[in-house]
Scaffold this motif. Structure first.
Motif, mmCIF file in Angstrom:
data_model
loop_
_atom_site.group_PDB
_atom_site.id
_atom_site.type_symbol
_atom_site.label_atom_id
_atom_site.label_comp_id
_atom_site.label_asym_id
_atom_site.label_seq_id
_atom_site.Cartn_x
_atom_site.Cartn_y
_atom_site.Cartn_z
ATOM 1 N N TYR A 53 9.455 27.763 1.880
ATOM 2 C CA TYR A 53 10.184 28.693 1.002
ATOM 3 C C TYR A 53 9.383 29.148 -0.201
ATOM 4 O O TYR A 53 9.620 30.239 -0.718
ATOM 5 C CB TYR A 53 11.491 28.052 0.518
ATOM 6 N N GLY A 54 8.452 28.327 -0.654
ATOM 7 C CA GLY A 54 7.698 28.674 -1.854
ATOM 8 C C GLY A 54 6.436 29.469 -1.591
ATOM 9 O O GLY A 54 6.033 30.288 -2.416
ATOM 10 N N ALA B 216 8.537 33.144 0.673
ATOM 11 C CA ALA B 216 9.214 33.315 -0.618
ATOM 12 C C ALA B 216 9.713 34.743 -0.832
ATOM 13 O O ALA B 216 10.885 34.948 -1.174
ATOM 14 C CB ALA B 216 8.288 32.906 -1.765
#
Length: 136
Positions: free
Chosen positions: A25-26, A30
Protein backbone atom coordinates in the motif's frame (compact mmCIF):
# COMPACT_ATOMS: atom_id res chain seq x y z
CA UNK A 1 -2.72 -28.87 18.99
CA UNK A 2 -1.38 -25.45 20.16
CA UNK A 3 1.71 -27.21 21.52
CA UNK A 4 2.66 -28.03 17.90
CA UNK A 5 2.58 -24.39 16.83
CA UNK A 6 5.93 -22.77 16.22
CA UNK A 7 5.20 -19.46 17.97
CA UNK A 8 8.37 -17.88 16.62
CA UNK A 9 7.26 -18.69 13.06
CA UNK A 10 3.80 -17.26 13.77
CA UNK A 11 5.23 -13.99 15.10
CA UNK A 12 7.75 -13.76 12.25
CA UNK A 13 4.95 -14.36 9.73
CA UNK A 14 2.78 -11.65 11.36
CA UNK A 15 5.67 -9.16 11.23
CA UNK A 16 6.41 -9.99 7.57
CA UNK A 17 2.70 -9.66 6.72
CA UNK A 18 2.58 -6.25 8.43
CA UNK A 19 5.71 -5.04 6.61
CA UNK A 20 4.37 -6.41 3.34
CA UNK A 21 1.37 -4.13 3.85
CA UNK A 22 3.71 -1.13 3.82
CA UNK A 23 5.31 -2.36 0.61
CA UNK A 24 1.94 -3.10 -1.04
CA UNK A 25 0.00 0.00 0.00
CA UNK A 26 2.85 2.41 0.64
CA UNK A 27 5.11 1.77 -2.33
CA UNK A 28 3.54 -0.43 -5.01
CA UNK A 29 -0.08 0.75 -5.14
CA UNK A 30 -0.20 3.94 -3.06
CA UNK A 31 -1.35 6.29 -5.81
CA UNK A 32 -3.87 3.88 -7.33
CA UNK A 33 -5.26 2.88 -3.93
CA UNK A 34 -5.73 6.47 -2.74
CA UNK A 35 -7.33 7.41 -6.07
CA UNK A 36 -9.84 4.56 -5.72
CA UNK A 37 -10.47 5.53 -2.09
CA UNK A 38 -11.15 9.11 -3.17
CA UNK A 39 -8.76 10.84 -0.79
CA UNK A 40 -5.08 11.37 -0.13
CA UNK A 41 -3.20 9.16 2.25
CA UNK A 42 -2.61 10.66 5.66
CA UNK A 43 -0.30 9.34 8.33
CA UNK A 44 -2.20 6.65 10.28
CA UNK A 45 -2.16 6.77 14.05
CA UNK A 46 0.02 4.46 16.11
CA UNK A 47 -3.15 2.79 17.37
CA UNK A 48 -4.17 1.90 13.81
CA UNK A 49 -0.76 0.31 13.18
CA UNK A 50 -1.05 -1.69 16.41
CA UNK A 51 -4.57 -2.84 15.56
CA UNK A 52 -3.47 -3.80 12.06
CA UNK A 53 -0.56 -5.83 13.39
CA UNK A 54 -2.77 -7.58 15.95
CA UNK A 55 -5.26 -8.57 13.25
CA UNK A 56 -2.40 -10.02 11.22
CA UNK A 57 -1.23 -11.89 14.32
CA UNK A 58 -4.69 -13.42 14.70
CA UNK A 59 -4.54 -14.55 11.07
CA UNK A 60 -1.06 -15.98 11.65
CA UNK A 61 -2.17 -17.97 14.71
CA UNK A 62 -5.26 -19.25 12.88
CA UNK A 63 -2.99 -20.31 10.03
CA UNK A 64 -0.63 -21.99 12.48
CA UNK A 65 -3.52 -23.92 14.01
CA UNK A 66 -4.78 -25.02 10.60
CA UNK A 67 -1.36 -26.07 9.33
CA UNK A 68 -0.50 -28.12 12.42
CA UNK A 69 -3.54 -30.39 12.17
CA UNK A 70 -1.36 -32.78 10.17
CA UNK A 71 2.22 -31.81 11.03
CA UNK A 72 3.62 -34.61 8.86
CA UNK A 73 2.33 -32.70 5.81
CA UNK A 74 3.45 -29.27 7.02
CA UNK A 75 5.69 -27.48 4.50
CA UNK A 76 6.06 -24.11 2.83
CA UNK A 77 4.30 -25.49 -0.25
CA UNK A 78 1.41 -26.78 1.84
CA UNK A 79 1.18 -23.36 3.49
CA UNK A 80 0.99 -21.58 0.15
CA UNK A 81 -1.58 -24.05 -1.14
CA UNK A 82 -3.70 -23.61 1.99
CA UNK A 83 -3.53 -19.81 1.84
CA UNK A 84 -4.43 -19.60 -1.84
CA UNK A 85 -7.28 -22.07 -1.47
CA UNK A 86 -8.76 -20.32 1.57
CA UNK A 87 -7.99 -16.85 0.25
CA UNK A 88 -9.61 -17.38 -3.12
CA UNK A 89 -12.50 -19.63 -2.11
CA UNK A 90 -13.58 -17.65 0.95
CA UNK A 91 -12.02 -14.20 1.10
CA UNK A 92 -11.87 -13.20 -2.56
CA UNK A 93 -15.31 -14.49 -3.47
CA UNK A 94 -17.05 -12.85 -0.55
CA UNK A 95 -15.27 -9.50 -0.76
CA UNK A 96 -15.98 -9.40 -4.51
CA UNK A 97 -19.64 -10.00 -3.73
CA UNK A 98 -19.55 -7.08 -1.28
CA UNK A 99 -17.77 -4.88 -3.84
CA UNK A 100 -20.36 -5.69 -6.48
CA UNK A 101 -23.26 -4.79 -4.21
CA UNK A 102 -21.62 -1.66 -2.82
CA UNK A 103 -20.50 -0.39 -6.21
CA UNK A 104 -16.86 -0.17 -5.14
CA UNK A 105 -14.35 0.12 -7.97
CA UNK A 106 -13.10 -3.23 -9.24
CA UNK A 107 -9.53 -1.91 -9.11
CA UNK A 108 -9.88 -1.21 -5.39
CA UNK A 109 -11.08 -4.77 -4.85
CA UNK A 110 -8.11 -6.08 -6.87
CA UNK A 111 -5.58 -4.10 -4.81
CA UNK A 112 -7.10 -5.01 -1.45
CA UNK A 113 -7.67 -8.67 -2.31
CA UNK A 114 -4.26 -8.98 -3.95
CA UNK A 115 -2.64 -7.81 -0.73
CA UNK A 116 -4.48 -10.42 1.33
CA UNK A 117 -3.87 -13.27 -1.12
CA UNK A 118 -0.17 -12.61 -1.65
CA UNK A 119 0.46 -11.64 1.98
CA UNK A 120 -1.45 -14.67 3.28
CA UNK A 121 0.55 -16.96 0.97
CA UNK A 122 3.81 -15.48 2.25
CA UNK A 123 2.62 -15.81 5.85
CA UNK A 124 1.53 -19.42 5.39
CA UNK A 125 4.78 -20.31 3.60
CA UNK A 126 6.73 -19.05 6.61
CA UNK A 127 4.54 -20.89 9.11
CA UNK A 128 4.43 -24.06 7.03
CA UNK A 129 8.13 -24.01 6.28
CA UNK A 130 9.27 -23.41 9.83
CA UNK A 131 7.82 -26.55 11.36
CA UNK A 132 8.27 -26.86 15.11
CA UNK A 133 10.86 -29.46 16.04
CA UNK A 134 9.47 -32.51 17.79
CA UNK A 135 10.30 -32.82 21.48
CA UNK A 136 12.99 -35.38 22.21
Amino acid sequence: MPERINHLAVWLAAIVYFLFGYLWYGLLFASQWTAYMGHTMSMPSAALYIESFLLGLVLAYATGLALTRRPEDQSAGQGISFALFMGISIFATQTLNQALYSGSPFGLWLINTGYVLVGFAIMAAIIGGLKKKAAA
